[in-house]
Design a protein around this motif. Structure first.
Motif, PDB file in Angstrom:
ATOM      1  N   LEU A 333       1.000  -1.428  -0.150  1.00 38.57           N
ATOM      2  CA  LEU A 333       0.320  -0.173  -0.126  1.00 38.57           C
ATOM      3  C   LEU A 333       0.793   1.120   0.309  1.00 38.57           C
ATOM      4  CD1 LEU A 333      -2.901   1.020   0.194  1.00 38.57           C
ATOM      5  CD2 LEU A 333      -2.269   0.841   2.643  1.00 38.57           C
ATOM      6  N   LEU A 334       2.192   1.171   1.015  1.00 38.00           N
ATOM      7  CA  LEU A 334       2.964   2.653   1.270  1.00 38.00           C
ATOM      8  C   LEU A 334       3.784   2.519  -0.237  1.00 38.00           C
ATOM      9  CD1 LEU A 334       3.682   1.732   4.792  1.00 38.00           C
ATOM     10  CD2 LEU A 334       1.920   4.246   3.455  1.00 38.00           C
ATOM     11  N   ALA A 369       4.745   2.692   8.566  1.00 39.51           N
ATOM     12  CA  ALA A 369       4.642   3.855   7.400  1.00 39.51           C
ATOM     13  C   ALA A 369       6.270   4.469   7.917  1.00 39.51           C
ATOM     14  CB  ALA A 369       4.226   5.065   7.871  1.00 39.51           C
ATOM     15  N   THR A 370       6.392   4.175   9.330  1.00 40.51           N
ATOM     16  CA  THR A 370       8.005   5.295  10.181  1.00 40.51           C
ATOM     17  C   THR A 370       8.942   4.484   9.530  1.00 40.51           C
ATOM     18  OG1 THR A 370       6.284   5.778  11.828  1.00 40.51           O
ATOM     19  CG2 THR A 370       8.863   5.186  12.299  1.00 40.51           C
ATOM     20  N   LEU A 559       3.686  13.331   5.903  1.00 37.42           N
ATOM     21  CA  LEU A 559       3.626  12.818   5.248  1.00 37.42           C
ATOM     22  C   LEU A 559       2.466  11.816   4.248  1.00 37.42           C
ATOM     23  CD1 LEU A 559       7.517  11.714   6.132  1.00 37.42           C
ATOM     24  CD2 LEU A 559       6.565  13.156   4.174  1.00 37.42           C
ATOM     25  N   MET A 560       1.743  10.945   5.677  1.00 39.25           N
ATOM     26  CA  MET A 560       0.879  10.249   5.040  1.00 39.25           C
ATOM     27  C   MET A 560      -0.393  10.735   4.362  1.00 39.25           C
ATOM     28  SD  MET A 560       1.821   7.079   5.914  1.00 39.25           S
ATOM     29  CE  MET A 560      -0.425   6.602   5.979  1.00 39.25           C
ATOM     30  N   LEU A 591      -1.417   9.748  12.880  1.00 32.24           N
ATOM     31  CA  LEU A 591      -1.302   9.619  11.694  1.00 32.24           C
ATOM     32  C   LEU A 591      -2.125  10.752  11.062  1.00 32.24           C
ATOM     33  CD1 LEU A 591      -2.744   5.826  11.527  1.00 32.24           C
ATOM     34  CD2 LEU A 591      -0.691   6.891  10.937  1.00 32.24           C
ATOM     35  N   GLY A 592      -2.061  11.583  11.695  1.00 40.34           N
ATOM     36  CA  GLY A 592      -2.791  12.952  11.431  1.00 40.34           C
ATOM     37  C   GLY A 592      -4.440  12.517  10.911  1.00 40.34           C
TER      38      GLY A 592
END
Length: 823
Positions: A333-334, A369-370, A559-560, A591-592
């Motif tokens: 996904l990323l 993600a990190t 970033l996300m 995650l914002g």
């Protein structure tokens, strides 16, 4: 001739002009996405440049409502024979075809696209009826149970899809959340002809969705659907590489009969496989051999490849682009999001465009993600790169040199001088430098230290100057390498067109090596400077002669948003562990996604009858010196009394190894076997534990989650310490420092939430079904003696009994704990 401004948005018109200019005014083929409301093209992707023959193969999987846009540099918008062939083929699928001039002022629509209807909201009542008593679920699934918790999740996800909202859902173990999101996703996708993506963290969940849940839904749902498990490109064999390896294998592996034998097994498998996917192999294949065969995006010849029409990856991609539902993992996904972000044309992604995303096992997303969004430098990758570039006569540089030497060109000497006097000496120089990499970096690690953070203190240390000088020397020579390869490429491109055609395949490979060299340069420069305050940098020893330079972003929220969230109109994140003290804010902020909706539902299991948490009151605090030594005898008594059916979770390998060493002999004498992580694979440990009696699991890391052992096999779970993040681990340390600078309390805003989530994951290993019963022992009594203990206790299932008792009472009751109901 239509009015172009009625068919395209202003932004698209400008974008097309730019793309035509970038192509030097030559022909290009674009894919236009038509907005259902405005009926205009509002987004485009570049399909191809200069060759209408390659377009049909590329667009064969597109969907109605899209439009192929093609320019005629002459300004004559009459369709050519090739245009009509393409338009005829695509028009049958509802895809439009239009011709424009280079100024993008005129347009001729050859085929009008079939624009899909307005969005169709899914009917909540219709889906709920499937789950209700007497519904299709109950009729067709033998073990189906109506659960109010599942219905609550189902309704909220339906609302999110219909209203285009973002949603966090914490659904306790046993809720049945996979059905609760799969049904609405499939209804939406099929009714609106719009793909929905589901992302998971583990293979186990992917296998459950594809091999069980979706198979059941094919029997239950009143419509057919197509669900595809998406794998990365390098999971597929490249047929071109396969044929090359078949020709060369006798030479390459002449001194290695084991590899020859392994290759024969693979080639035999390839004669029968329909997918060419690594996961289909029934035997283990060495990584280096698989890399010789695996498909790689930057080495792909696309339509120029003689095997394009039968390419395993392209066939799989065709399935992906025609699916209603895609199952992916978080890494893929990323990767897709990063590729689309880096490529302005948006045509290099792994997945088709999508606007609706469901993320299961979402508690892993921050860490994934990190790790994924860093820019590491691996010397092993550099060594492998030069091994492939210059190793034997089949490697690119020797093969290219041999082919150039056969040219009858006045410029032959110039080619050979670049290769013989620049490229080859530079390769040998870099190989020489790389041999000292391990020793230079190993000096900075003290004793058994495996990780050191690169901060101002590290840079001021005695060994940093050596590292800096070494890295700058490596950087300089990599830069020279890139220049020489680029010089060779440009010289070959000056050859007559008839000669260049013979070098097509090698030029694509050379382009790939130039790009990879540039990426090495960028990554090394980023890591040796280690100056970006938005990142944390560290050096990590991964094994014998392997040391990596790593980094990670401190704050992934922005970033996300840029990579993923801003591209979506609907997002569902779900897991059994997303709250801390009934609060979602830790993950929302990380995650914002602070403005997202939330829903928390408890597990349908009856924890008051099925489980009990026991905490010894009178032992040393788990953070005290000598803690583990003080409880090792008590742990032994409990394990001997229960005689198997137990999993012990540790927070470090050091603690696990100490306990295994101290207890193995006495337990073996009693006929009890320890299955320790590190001694065996995870799958072996779990399968043997399920199949044999008197087995005990000692686990850390991955055993805190994803282990699903139902029934009487597991009746006692022991948690040795609360799983706080290691304070000097680089990412944790840097994030806590960042919080401190912001005037926040890093312990309560970082350490506690992460420990609670991990604790909940570990706790959830015990009760996996309504029939399970057992006991959890937490040897860390800080959970009751410290103020922060309430965050852990408040995050447990509401009806789970908690009992405090002396260690003597605990050890004396050991047998009873697992043989009788705990309450």
């Amino acid at each position: 001739m239509e009015n172009i401004k009625e068919l395209m948005s202003e932004n698209v018109i400008i974008d097309i002009k730019n793309k035509i200019e970038e192509a030097g005014g030559q022909e290009i083929f674009l894919l236009g996405y038509i907005d259902k409301k405005t009926k205009k093209v509002t987004d485009i992707d570049l399909l191809a440049r200069g060759n209408s023959n390659m377009v049909p193969a590329i667009i064969s999987d597109l969907k109605p409502g899209m439009m192929i846009i093609h320019n005629h540099p002459s300004g004559d918008l009459s369709p050519s024979a090739a245009d009509i062939r393409v338009a005829s083929r695509t028009g049958n699928n509802g895809i439009g075809f239009a011709i424009i001039n280079n100024e993008v002022t005129d347009i001729y629509v050859v085929v009008v696209p079939k624009i899909p209807d307005e969005e169709i909201k899914i009917d909540k009542d219709e889906i709920i009826d499937i789950f209700s008593p007497g519904g299709q679920m109950e009729k067709l699934l033998r073990d189906y149970e109506y659960r109010e918790q599942q219905l609550a999740v189902l309704e909220k996800i339906i609302d999110s899809l219909n209203e285009h909202r973002y949603l966090f859902v914490e659904a306790g173990t046993g809720t049945g959340k996979s059905f609760a999101y799969l049904l609405p996703a499939l209804y939406w996708s099929v009714k609106n002809k719009e793909c929905v993506v589901v992302s998971t963290n583990t293979i186990n969940l992917q296998e459950q969705l594809m091999g069980k849940d979706l198979i059941c839904l094919k029997k239950i749902l009143p419509f057919s659907f197509k669900a595809v498990l998406v794998k990365g490109r390098n999971n597929y064999v490249c047929k071109r590489k396969q044929k090359l390896l078949e020709k060369r294998s006798a030479d390459i592996y002449s001194d290695n009969p084991d590899k020859q034998e392994e290759l024969v097994k693979i080639l035999n498998w390839l004669e029968n496989t329909e997918t060419g996917s690594r996961s289909e192999l029934s035997f283990v294949i060495k990584t280096d051999i698989w890399e010789e065969l695996a498909s790689e995006s930057d080495l792909c010849l696309k339509t120029k490849c003689p095997y394009f029409n039968s390419c395993f990856f392209m066939l799989a991609r065709k399935e992906v682009f025609s699916a209603d539902l895609l199952i992916v993992n978080h890494h893929l996904l990323l990767s897709d999001a990063v590729l689309k972000s880096e490529n302005a044309d948006n045509d290099n992604g792994i997945l088709p465009k999508y606007r609706k995303l469901i993320i299961d096992e979402a508690h892993n997303l921050v860490d994934t993600a990190t790790a994924h969004l860093g820019e590491p430098f691996y010397i092993a990758a550099v060594n492998k790169y030069f091994q492939r570039l210059y190793h034997n006569k089949y490697s690119l540089i020797p093969a290219l040199r041999e082919k150039l030497a056969r040219l009858k060109s006045a410029d032959l000497d110039r080619f050979l001088k670049i290769i013989d006097n620049k490229i080859i000496p530079q390769i040998l120089k870099i190989k020489e430098i790389s041999t000292g990499y391990f020793n230079v970096f190993d000096n900075i690690l003290e004793n058994e230290e495996k990780v050191i953070r690169v901060d101002e203190n590290t840079k001021a240390g005695e060994h940093w100057q050596d590292i800096l000088e070494y890295s700058e020397n490596m950087l300089l020579h990599l830069q020279k390498m890139g220049i020489y390869l680029q010089e060779l490429y440009e010289e070959i491109m000056k050859l007559p067109a008839s000669d260049i055609y013979d070098f097509d395949e090698m030029l694509i490979e050379l382009e790939s090596y130039i790009l990879r060299c540039q990426l090495f340069i960028k990554a090394l420069d980023f890591n040796i400077k280690a100056e970006d305050s938005d990142y944390v940098f560290w050096i990590e020893k991964k094994g014998e002669n392997i040391i990596n330079q790593e980094n990670a972003p401190l704050d992934i929220a922005g970033l996300m948003a840029e990579l993923l969230w801003d591209r979506l109109d609907t997002l569902v994140l779900t897991s059994a562990t997303l709250t801390v003290n009934k609060d979602f804010s830790f993950f929302q902020k990380s995650l914002g996604l602070e403005k997202s909706d939330t829903l928390q539902v408890e597990s349908p299991f009856n924890y008051s009858e099925q489980a009990e948490l026991l905490i010894p009151e009178d032992i040393l605090p788990a953070n005290s010196p000598g803690f583990i030594e003080s409880v090792i005898d008590d742990l032994e008594k409990i394990l001997l009394a229960v005689a198997g059916r137990t999993m012990v979770l540790f927070t470090s390998y050091r603690m696990l190894n100490y306990c295994e060493q101290k207890l193995r002999d006495s337990l073996q004498e009693a006929g009890i076997n320890i299955l320790a992580q590190g001694n065996h694979s995870r799958n072996y440990i779990i399968e043997r534990f399920k199949q044999e009696e008197n087995q005990i699991i000692f686990g850390t890391d991955s055993f805190w989650e994803g282990v699903d052992i139902k029934g009487d096999n597991l009746q006692l779970l022991i948690i040795m310490k609360l799983p706080f993040p290691v304070p000097d681990e680089p990412v944790a340390a840097a994030r806590m420092e960042m919080l401190k600078k912001e005037g926040k309390n890093p312990f309560f805003q970082y350490s506690i939430p992460r420990a609670v989530i991990r604790f909940k994951q570990g706790f959830g290993r015990l009760i996996r079904s309504k029939k399970d019963r057992g006991v959890i022992i937490c040897f860390d009594n800080r959970i009751i003696t410290k103020q922060y203990g309430k965050f852990f206790l408040n995050s447990l299932p509401e009806d789970c009994p908690v009992r405090y008792l002396s260690i003597d009472s605990l050890t004396k009751e050991g047998v009873i704990l697992c043989l009788e109901r705990p309450h």
